[in-house]
Motif scaffolding. Structure first.
Motif, PDB file in Angstrom:
ATOM      1  N   PRO A  58      51.970  30.946   3.834  1.00  0.00           N
ATOM      2  CA  PRO A  58      50.673  31.576   3.550  1.00  0.00           C
ATOM      3  C   PRO A  58      49.567  30.568   3.243  1.00  0.00           C
ATOM      4  CG  PRO A  58      52.404  32.495   2.146  1.00  0.00           C
ATOM      5  CD  PRO A  58      53.043  31.462   2.992  1.00  0.00           C
ATOM      6  N   GLU A  59      49.916  29.441   2.589  1.00  0.00           N
ATOM      7  CA  GLU A  59      48.867  28.448   2.277  1.00  0.00           C
ATOM      8  C   GLU A  59      48.226  27.936   3.553  1.00  0.00           C
ATOM      9  OE1 GLU A  59      52.143  28.807   0.932  1.00  0.00           O
ATOM     10  OE2 GLU A  59      52.442  26.644   0.711  1.00  0.00           O
ATOM     11  N   MET A  60      48.943  28.047   4.671  1.00  0.00           N
ATOM     12  CA  MET A  60      48.404  27.559   5.936  1.00  0.00           C
ATOM     13  C   MET A  60      47.696  28.660   6.734  1.00  0.00           C
ATOM     14  SD  MET A  60      51.038  24.999   7.741  1.00  0.00           S
ATOM     15  CE  MET A  60      51.111  23.264   7.361  1.00  0.00           C
ATOM     16  N   TRP A  61      48.269  29.883   6.725  1.00  0.00           N
ATOM     17  CA  TRP A  61      47.624  30.886   7.593  1.00  0.00           C
ATOM     18  C   TRP A  61      46.504  31.638   6.908  1.00  0.00           C
ATOM     19  CZ3 TRP A  61      47.838  35.807   5.828  1.00  0.00           C
ATOM     20  CH2 TRP A  61      48.989  36.272   5.187  1.00  0.00           C
ATOM     21  N   MET A  62      46.458  31.633   5.585  1.00  0.00           N
ATOM     22  CA  MET A  62      45.368  32.361   4.937  1.00  0.00           C
ATOM     23  C   MET A  62      43.981  31.776   5.246  1.00  0.00           C
ATOM     24  SD  MET A  62      47.335  33.831   1.660  1.00  0.00           S
ATOM     25  CE  MET A  62      46.084  33.629   0.425  1.00  0.00           C
ATOM     26  N   PRO A  63      43.802  30.444   5.172  1.00  0.00           N
ATOM     27  CA  PRO A  63      42.495  29.924   5.599  1.00  0.00           C
ATOM     28  C   PRO A  63      42.179  30.244   7.065  1.00  0.00           C
ATOM     29  CG  PRO A  63      43.942  28.133   4.842  1.00  0.00           C
ATOM     30  CD  PRO A  63      44.665  29.401   4.613  1.00  0.00           C
ATOM     31  N   LEU A  64      43.222  30.311   7.893  1.00  0.00           N
ATOM     32  CA  LEU A  64      42.990  30.648   9.307  1.00  0.00           C
ATOM     33  C   LEU A  64      42.433  32.062   9.438  1.00  0.00           C
ATOM     34  CD1 LEU A  64      43.212  29.854  12.272  1.00  0.00           C
ATOM     35  CD2 LEU A  64      45.540  30.743  12.275  1.00  0.00           C
ATOM     36  N   LEU A  65      43.016  32.979   8.665  1.00  0.00           N
ATOM     37  CA  LEU A  65      42.547  34.362   8.680  1.00  0.00           C
ATOM     38  C   LEU A  65      41.077  34.438   8.257  1.00  0.00           C
ATOM     39  CD1 LEU A  65      43.598  37.311   9.038  1.00  0.00           C
ATOM     40  CD2 LEU A  65      43.884  37.359   6.566  1.00  0.00           C
ATOM     41  N   VAL A  66      40.736  33.669   7.199  1.00  0.00           N
ATOM     42  CA  VAL A  66      39.345  33.661   6.709  1.00  0.00           C
ATOM     43  C   VAL A  66      38.407  33.130   7.793  1.00  0.00           C
ATOM     44  CG1 VAL A  66      37.801  32.648   4.999  1.00  0.00           C
ATOM     45  CG2 VAL A  66      40.040  33.462   4.295  1.00  0.00           C
ATOM     46  N   MET A  67      38.834  32.077   8.473  1.00  0.00           N
ATOM     47  CA  MET A  67      37.992  31.497   9.528  1.00  0.00           C
ATOM     48  C   MET A  67      37.829  32.454  10.705  1.00  0.00           C
ATOM     49  SD  MET A  67      36.745  28.600   8.705  1.00  0.00           S
ATOM     50  CE  MET A  67      36.235  27.819  10.232  1.00  0.00           C
ATOM     51  N   VAL A  68      38.913  33.125  11.085  1.00  0.00           N
ATOM     52  CA  VAL A  68      38.829  34.076  12.202  1.00  0.00           C
ATOM     53  C   VAL A  68      37.841  35.190  11.871  1.00  0.00           C
ATOM     54  CG1 VAL A  68      40.099  35.839  13.474  1.00  0.00           C
ATOM     55  CG2 VAL A  68      41.108  33.592  13.166  1.00  0.00           C
ATOM     56  N   LEU A  69      37.963  35.748  10.656  1.00  0.00           N
ATOM     57  CA  LEU A  69      37.030  36.803  10.232  1.00  0.00           C
ATOM     58  C   LEU A  69      35.599  36.278  10.207  1.00  0.00           C
ATOM     59  CD1 LEU A  69      39.005  38.555   7.344  1.00  0.00           C
ATOM     60  CD2 LEU A  69      38.514  39.465   9.618  1.00  0.00           C
ATOM     61  N   GLY A  70      35.438  35.033   9.729  1.00  0.00           N
ATOM     62  CA  GLY A  70      34.106  34.433   9.649  1.00  0.00           C
ATOM     63  C   GLY A  70      33.457  34.305  11.021  1.00  0.00           C
ATOM     64  N   ILE A  71      34.238  33.832  11.997  1.00  0.00           N
ATOM     65  CA  ILE A  71      33.676  33.676  13.342  1.00  0.00           C
ATOM     66  C   ILE A  71      33.381  35.045  13.967  1.00  0.00           C
ATOM     67  CG2 ILE A  71      34.097  32.766  15.679  1.00  0.00           C
ATOM     68  CD1 ILE A  71      33.657  30.499  13.900  1.00  0.00           C
ATOM     69  N   TYR A  72      34.225  36.044  13.677  1.00  0.00           N
ATOM     70  CA  TYR A  72      33.928  37.403  14.164  1.00  0.00           C
ATOM     71  C   TYR A  72      32.598  37.895  13.603  1.00  0.00           C
ATOM     72  CZ  TYR A  72      38.034  38.867  16.816  1.00  0.00           C
ATOM     73  OH  TYR A  72      38.980  39.000  17.797  1.00  0.00           O
ATOM     74  N   CYS A  73      32.386  37.700  12.298  1.00  0.00           N
ATOM     75  CA  CYS A  73      31.125  38.127  11.687  1.00  0.00           C
ATOM     76  C   CYS A  73      29.955  37.369  12.276  1.00  0.00           C
ATOM     77  CB  CYS A  73      31.167  37.928  10.166  1.00  0.00           C
ATOM     78  SG  CYS A  73      32.251  39.089   9.350  1.00  0.00           S
ATOM     79  N   PHE A  74      30.149  36.067  12.495  1.00  0.00           N
ATOM     80  CA  PHE A  74      29.067  35.278  13.086  1.00  0.00           C
ATOM     81  C   PHE A  74      28.731  35.801  14.474  1.00  0.00           C
ATOM     82  CE2 PHE A  74      26.974  31.932  15.322  1.00  0.00           C
ATOM     83  CZ  PHE A  74      26.181  31.327  14.370  1.00  0.00           C
ATOM     84  N   ALA A  75      29.780  36.122  15.254  1.00  0.00           N
ATOM     85  CA  ALA A  75      29.558  36.639  16.605  1.00  0.00           C
ATOM     86  C   ALA A  75      28.781  37.954  16.550  1.00  0.00           C
ATOM     87  CB  ALA A  75      30.890  36.837  17.321  1.00  0.00           C
ATOM     88  N   ALA A  76      29.163  38.841  15.630  1.00  0.00           N
ATOM     89  CA  ALA A  76      28.466  40.120  15.506  1.00  0.00           C
ATOM     90  C   ALA A  76      27.004  39.887  15.149  1.00  0.00           C
ATOM     91  CB  ALA A  76      29.141  40.983  14.442  1.00  0.00           C
ATOM     92  N   HIS A  77      26.770  38.977  14.204  1.00  0.00           N
ATOM     93  CA  HIS A  77      25.404  38.643  13.799  1.00  0.00           C
ATOM     94  C   HIS A  77      24.599  38.124  14.990  1.00  0.00           C
ATOM     95  CE1 HIS A  77      22.154  36.854  11.380  1.00  0.00           C
ATOM     96  NE2 HIS A  77      22.266  35.834  12.206  1.00  0.00           N
ATOM     97  N   ASN A  78      25.173  37.155  15.695  1.00  0.00           N
ATOM     98  CA  ASN A  78      24.461  36.501  16.780  1.00  0.00           C
ATOM     99  C   ASN A  78      24.173  37.466  17.932  1.00  0.00           C
ATOM    100  OD1 ASN A  78      24.525  34.576  19.406  1.00  0.00           O
ATOM    101  ND2 ASN A  78      23.760  33.474  17.620  1.00  0.00           N
ATOM    102  N   ILE A  79      25.182  38.245  18.321  1.00  0.00           N
ATOM    103  CA  ILE A  79      25.022  39.111  19.490  1.00  0.00           C
ATOM    104  C   ILE A  79      24.055  40.256  19.186  1.00  0.00           C
ATOM    105  CG2 ILE A  79      26.247  40.731  20.988  1.00  0.00           C
ATOM    106  CD1 ILE A  79      28.649  38.726  20.750  1.00  0.00           C
ATOM    107  N   MET A  80      24.168  40.837  17.977  1.00  0.00           N
ATOM    108  CA  MET A  80      23.239  41.916  17.638  1.00  0.00           C
ATOM    109  C   MET A  80      21.803  41.405  17.523  1.00  0.00           C
ATOM    110  SD  MET A  80      25.517  44.110  14.945  1.00  0.00           S
ATOM    111  CE  MET A  80      24.543  45.592  14.771  1.00  0.00           C
ATOM    112  N   SER A  81      21.614  40.203  16.964  1.00  0.00           N
ATOM    113  CA  SER A  81      20.265  39.627  16.897  1.00  0.00           C
ATOM    114  C   SER A  81      19.702  39.432  18.292  1.00  0.00           C
ATOM    115  CB  SER A  81      20.271  38.256  16.238  1.00  0.00           C
ATOM    116  OG  SER A  81      20.666  38.314  14.943  1.00  0.00           O
ATOM    117  N   ARG A  82      20.553  38.920  19.187  1.00  0.00           N
ATOM    118  CA  ARG A  82      20.069  38.653  20.533  1.00  0.00           C
ATOM    119  C   ARG A  82      19.764  39.955  21.270  1.00  0.00           C
ATOM    120  NH1 ARG A  82      20.007  33.824  23.093  1.00  0.00           N
ATOM    121  NH2 ARG A  82      21.573  32.891  21.750  1.00  0.00           N
TER     122      ARG A  82
END
Lengths: 74, 254
Positions: B201-225
């Motif tokens: 878990p110490e290894m995959w939990m940061p990965l999960l956070v990063m995946v969610l973060g990039i998804y949110c960034f994508a939603a932000h970017n695409i909706m703005s555009r």
């Protein structure tokens, strides 16, 4: 949770893999920041232009020399 | 019927423009928090890999970039279907808005993959199944972008790009199963919904956070555009003109 590195230089070196790690994270920051700011500037330019157009269309009486720059974004 | 009404609303660019602002702010804030936490966690606190040492930290940017670049394409394929079948205007806006970010993210996935491959596999580039199918994904994105630039007729442009976007979704399962079909350097998935992760878990939990973060960034970017696209297309309409006269808030990115 404990930090995996004792010193800053150890952190930067990444156990000899510093070049690869920082290239990856650097390019990621570049892509995300680039996507964000290029869109932000495009949006700003567009709003300035549209607001200027709208102001010249509706206020025909007070036709002064408005330009997108001098209209101050309003 | 209310379903039909909702459907018509969904297709209206004006309606999307009016409701999207708080969502964009929300996704933007979430992305900033998640990505900051994820990067610090992944770079400083996640334990070293016993085989790869610190180069495995590249995973925290490479895997989210690759995953989200495929999801964005899939979203574009769905928008293509909606545009093709129901000729919904907003779907065309969505396709246009997915392209720039999709191209950048796929390129990033390929680049970070190469940078990770050098210390791990001993090569910057390997013609293995997953790398090649991801390269095909990049070419699909660029192809649709070029197609849209080349066709001047808006109706034809929409239908042509929708068709290519739909057909291209075949590539997404190919990317996913490439590691099982061909014996390659890419490792099979470490985390699946059905099995126990092969990482601690110490290894995959940061990965999960990063995946969610990039998804949110994508939603932000695409909706703005999408909002920028909508204003471009509807600049001559009454509601945009009224909006520009009444809405004198300082210019924001939302």
């Amino acid at each position: 949770m404990v930090p995996q590195f004792e010193t800053i230089s150890e952190f930067l070196a990444m156990g000899g893999h510093g070049l690869y790690v920082w290239l990856s994270y650097g390019s990621t920051v570049l892509v995300l920041a680039g996507s964000y700011f290029s869109l932000r500037f495009a949006r700003q330019r567009q709003l300035e232009q549209l607001r200027w157009q709208a102001s010249t269309n509706t206020s025909d009486q007070q036709q002064t020399a408005h330009s997108p720059k001098s209209s101050n974004g309003v | 019927m209310w379903i039909k009404e909702l459907w018509h609303k969904l297709g209206s660019p004006r309606w999307f423009y009016q409701i999207s602002s708080p969502w964009i702010i929300g996704f933007g804030v979430a992305a900033l928090v998640l990505l900051t936490v994820g990067v610090v966690w992944g770079l400083v606190y996640a334990p070293q890999d016993y085989q790869q040492g610190n180069s495995f930290r590249i995973m925290y940017v490479h895997v989210p970039a690759a995953m989200v670049s495929q999801s964005v394409y899939l979203g574009m394929g769905v928008a293509g279907f909606v545009l093709f079948v129901w000729r919904m205007k907003l779907a065309d806006v969505a396709i246009a808005a997915c392209l720039p970010f999709g191209i950048m993210l796929t390129a990033l996935a390929l680049f970070t993959g190469g940078v990770w491959g050098r210390p791990t596999w001993g090569t910057w580039w390997e013609w293995d199944g997953r790398t090649v199918s991801t390269l095909v994904l990049l070419f699909l994105y660029i192809g649709i972008y070029a197609l849209r630039e080349a066709i001047l007729d808006t109706e034809l442009r929409g239908r042509a790009s929708a068709l290519v976007a739909m057909v291209g979704t075949i590539n997404i399962p190919i990317i996913k199963y490439s590691v099982d079909w061909w014996s390659t350097l890419h490792q099979p998935a470490s985390i699946t919904l059905t099995d126990k992760p092969t990482m601690p878990p110490e290894m995959w939990m940061p990965l999960l956070v990063m995946v969610l973060g990039i998804y949110c960034f994508a939603a932000h970017n695409i909706m703005s555009r999408m909002r920028v696209e909508i204003l471009n297309r509807e600049s001559k309409t009454r509601w945009v003109r009224n909006l520009m006269v009444t809405d004198t808030k300082p210019i924001q990115n939302v």
